[in-house]
Design a protein around this motif. Sequence first.
Motif, PDB file in Angstrom:
ATOM      1  N   SER B  11      42.554  57.844  27.655  1.00 45.23           N
ATOM      2  CA  SER B  11      42.904  56.424  27.668  1.00 45.23           C
ATOM      3  C   SER B  11      42.082  55.692  26.613  1.00 45.23           C
ATOM      4  CB  SER B  11      42.575  55.791  29.033  1.00 45.23           C
ATOM      5  OG  SER B  11      43.263  56.438  30.059  1.00 45.23           O
ATOM      6  N   VAL B  14      38.053  49.904  26.524  1.00 46.37           N
ATOM      7  CA  VAL B  14      37.589  48.690  25.844  1.00 46.37           C
ATOM      8  C   VAL B  14      36.428  48.112  26.650  1.00 46.37           C
ATOM      9  CG1 VAL B  14      38.198  46.414  24.952  1.00 46.37           C
ATOM     10  CG2 VAL B  14      39.924  48.207  25.009  1.00 46.37           C
ATOM     11  N   LEU B  15      35.303  47.925  25.970  1.00 44.66           N
ATOM     12  CA  LEU B  15      34.138  47.300  26.587  1.00 44.66           C
ATOM     13  C   LEU B  15      34.023  45.872  26.051  1.00 44.66           C
ATOM     14  CD1 LEU B  15      31.524  50.176  25.982  1.00 44.66           C
ATOM     15  CD2 LEU B  15      33.229  49.991  27.807  1.00 44.66           C
ATOM     16  N   GLN B  30      29.131  53.829  26.732  1.00 45.17           N
ATOM     17  CA  GLN B  30      29.977  54.904  26.200  1.00 45.17           C
ATOM     18  C   GLN B  30      29.397  56.274  26.568  1.00 45.17           C
ATOM     19  OE1 GLN B  30      30.548  54.941  21.935  1.00 45.17           O
ATOM     20  NE2 GLN B  30      32.089  56.546  22.041  1.00 45.17           N
ATOM     21  N   GLU B  34      31.456  59.077  28.770  1.00 47.97           N
ATOM     22  CA  GLU B  34      31.755  60.419  28.242  1.00 47.97           C
ATOM     23  C   GLU B  34      31.124  61.517  29.104  1.00 47.97           C
ATOM     24  OE1 GLU B  34      32.560  59.120  23.621  1.00 47.97           O
ATOM     25  OE2 GLU B  34      30.589  59.869  24.171  1.00 47.97           O
ATOM     26  N   LYS B 149      38.919  57.279  37.216  1.00 52.46           N
ATOM     27  CA  LYS B 149      38.906  56.338  36.094  1.00 52.46           C
ATOM     28  C   LYS B 149      38.401  54.959  36.546  1.00 52.46           C
ATOM     29  CE  LYS B 149      42.426  56.826  33.330  1.00 52.46           C
ATOM     30  NZ  LYS B 149      43.806  56.596  32.847  1.00 52.46           N
ATOM     31  N   GLY B 168      32.701  43.453  30.903  1.00 50.10           N
ATOM     32  CA  GLY B 168      33.831  44.112  31.551  1.00 50.10           C
ATOM     33  C   GLY B 168      34.101  45.452  30.912  1.00 50.10           C
ATOM     34  N   VAL B 169      34.649  46.353  31.705  1.00 45.44           N
ATOM     35  CA  VAL B 169      35.047  47.669  31.193  1.00 45.44           C
ATOM     36  C   VAL B 169      36.504  47.884  31.573  1.00 45.44           C
ATOM     37  CG1 VAL B 169      34.704  50.168  31.387  1.00 45.44           C
ATOM     38  CG2 VAL B 169      32.724  48.631  31.349  1.00 45.44           C
ATOM     39  N   ASN B 170      37.326  48.128  30.570  1.00 41.51           N
ATOM     40  CA  ASN B 170      38.740  48.382  30.800  1.00 41.51           C
ATOM     41  C   ASN B 170      39.051  49.826  30.430  1.00 41.51           C
ATOM     42  OD1 ASN B 170      41.483  48.408  31.041  1.00 41.51           O
ATOM     43  ND2 ASN B 170      41.885  46.808  29.510  1.00 41.51           N
ATOM     44  N   GLY B 172      41.908  52.070  30.278  1.00 43.30           N
ATOM     45  CA  GLY B 172      43.353  52.280  30.309  1.00 43.30           C
ATOM     46  C   GLY B 172      44.073  51.396  31.309  1.00 43.30           C
ATOM     47  N   GLY B 173      43.607  50.187  31.500  1.00 36.06           N
ATOM     48  CA  GLY B 173      44.276  49.255  32.424  1.00 36.06           C
ATOM     49  C   GLY B 173      43.582  49.121  33.757  1.00 36.06           C
ATOM     50  N   MET B 175      40.229  48.127  35.370  1.00 37.50           N
ATOM     51  CA  MET B 175      39.060  47.446  34.816  1.00 37.50           C
ATOM     52  C   MET B 175      38.164  46.866  35.896  1.00 37.50           C
ATOM     53  SD  MET B 175      41.000  44.178  33.217  1.00 37.50           S
ATOM     54  CE  MET B 175      42.371  45.164  32.661  1.00 37.50           C
ATOM     55  N   VAL B 211      40.602  45.126  38.699  1.00 35.79           N
ATOM     56  CA  VAL B 211      42.045  45.017  38.511  1.00 35.79           C
ATOM     57  C   VAL B 211      42.530  46.413  38.132  1.00 35.79           C
ATOM     58  CG1 VAL B 211      43.906  43.907  37.223  1.00 35.79           C
ATOM     59  CG2 VAL B 211      41.749  42.692  37.563  1.00 35.79           C
ATOM     60  N   THR B 213      46.268  48.836  37.570  1.00 38.58           N
ATOM     61  CA  THR B 213      47.728  48.895  37.550  1.00 38.58           C
ATOM     62  C   THR B 213      48.170  50.342  37.601  1.00 38.58           C
ATOM     63  OG1 THR B 213      47.904  46.847  36.295  1.00 38.58           O
ATOM     64  CG2 THR B 213      49.797  48.320  36.221  1.00 38.58           C
ATOM     65  N   SER B 214      49.146  50.608  38.459  1.00 34.69           N
ATOM     66  CA  SER B 214      49.761  51.923  38.508  1.00 34.69           C
ATOM     67  C   SER B 214      51.196  51.763  38.029  1.00 34.69           C
ATOM     68  CB  SER B 214      49.714  52.456  39.942  1.00 34.69           C
ATOM     69  OG  SER B 214      50.073  53.804  39.968  1.00 34.69           O
TER      70      SER B 214
END
Lengths: 86, 306
Positions: B11, B14-15, B30, B34, B149, B168-170, B172-173, B175, B211, B213-214
């Motif tokens: 994915s 985004v930080l 990061q 990882e 995730k 915030g850490v996102n 792949g959707g 977050m 938040v 999303t599936s």
Amino acid sequence: MKFYKSILRIWFAFASLLGFLAGWAFLAQSPKPQPYSDLEKAQVVADLPPVPTIDQLLISQNPGTGNGAVLLRPVNMGRRFRTGGS
Amino acid sequence: MEYYEFRAMNSSIVLAAEGGMTADGFAATQDYIETAEQRFSRFRPDSELSQLNQSAGIRFAASLEMQELLKTALECHVATDGLFNPFILKDLQRIGYTRSMDEIRKVGALDAEAIAGTQVERFGLIQIDESGKVFLPQEYKIDLGGIAKGWIAERAARILSEFSPVCGVNAGGDMFLIGQPQGQAGWEIGLEDPRNPSKDLFPLWVNEGAVATSSIAKRTWLQGDKARHHLIDPRTGDPAQTPWLSVTFFAPQAAVAETFAKAVLIGGLEYAQDLVAKDPEINFLAVSPDGGIWSSLNKKEIMRVE
């Protein structure tokens, strides 16, 4: 021996001059480039995106993992965080 | 607000961070993500999860992080009435999801014969004893993809918050958000249109918390002539038949948001109505194939919002 050397020098000078003149004559006869003036026939090229600034291209080393360069850049979206599943 | 993007867990990650030592925070976050991916990925043969799956039938000495995530998964399995179930891995593999989605997108799924599924055994069969040893019954395998995730995103956000108070850490959707961005009413999150992922339907303004999303619109492939997606309904063992394309769930914990987004998408309107009747504070949004928005945000009933 000196006589042959002089003949050889004269021969080189003569051949060089002859080659130069022949090239000049050849290029003088060849077609000249024409400025392109028929704009209607020109292909329309798509607009290119603006060139990114130096800041956007700033590449930072990743000290955390040492696994090479990571592009540090703003996410190119109006909203930086999106949700939609993966 | 400063942003930092990289790819992990199949994915885009985004930080975001505001104030404080953002560069150091991004590096530490990061690094954590990882490392966690190496532990929980089922696509890495040397990951702890792969070793656990290979140890079915014998007791496996799990790390503290693995124990904690498995316990959280067990709680979410019970809370979602079994609609979230990590034992679906065999069914995912049966329908062709045998390699990472990045690889399937490049070279396609393995062409296996489509066989009908059967009900998935309840996740409660897993045992975690006091010494930290995990027992998976013989021939059972676990997929922690989605919950891991979200869970990792929450932990990563807490690490980032040690460097920047608003962050915030996102993943792949999925977050997790901490603090409130300066001069804004909350975090502005674009709700992706599942019919056209390059566009947003509208912005959501959310406060601290998770938040997730599936969606059944993204991880899709063909198995022979059958269209498949990755959301398995544990009641049938096959890809879920759902009235919605995606469900976005809001919760204080990332694992809860992630597993309930899945459960509502699998369970559909009837399950969602039961959920809201039990807890009117539950917040979710669903998008149907015709673009209709179904929402519980009025805190009373589920409404279709035009």
